[in-house]
Design a protein around this motif. Structure first.
Motif: not given
Length: 74
Positions: A5-20, A22-23, A28-31, A58-59
């Motif tokens: 679904k990521y690859f079908k989203m609008k650019k702005s939504d992709c950008k937000e999803a990518l940042e989420i 990454k966080r 998860v690494t810290k956990i 996947i990143l």
């Protein structure tokens, strides 16, 4: 959300999803580090939950797609 679904989203939504994502990977690494520490101070390994998550590999695909949306190379 499936990764497809990521690859079908609008650019702005992709950008937000990518940042989420990454966080999410950072947290998860810290956990994982915390769980290793907990084990070293005596918490029984059976009391530590097994955390499964999408691999960080996947990143690269997500970032490549975002770059293509932004008209960047590579």
């Amino acid at each position: 959300m499936s990764v497809e679904k990521y690859f079908k989203m609008k650019k702005s939504d992709c950008k937000e999803a990518l940042e989420i994502y990454k966080r999410f990977l950072t947290r998860v690494t810290k956990i994982g580090e915390f769980m290793k520490l907990a084990e070293t101070v005596g918490v029984d390994k059976n009391d530590i939950p097994d955390i499964n998550y999408a691999p960080s590999s996947i990143l690269e695909s997500l970032e490549t797609h975002m770059n293509s949306l932004e008209g960047k190379k590579g």
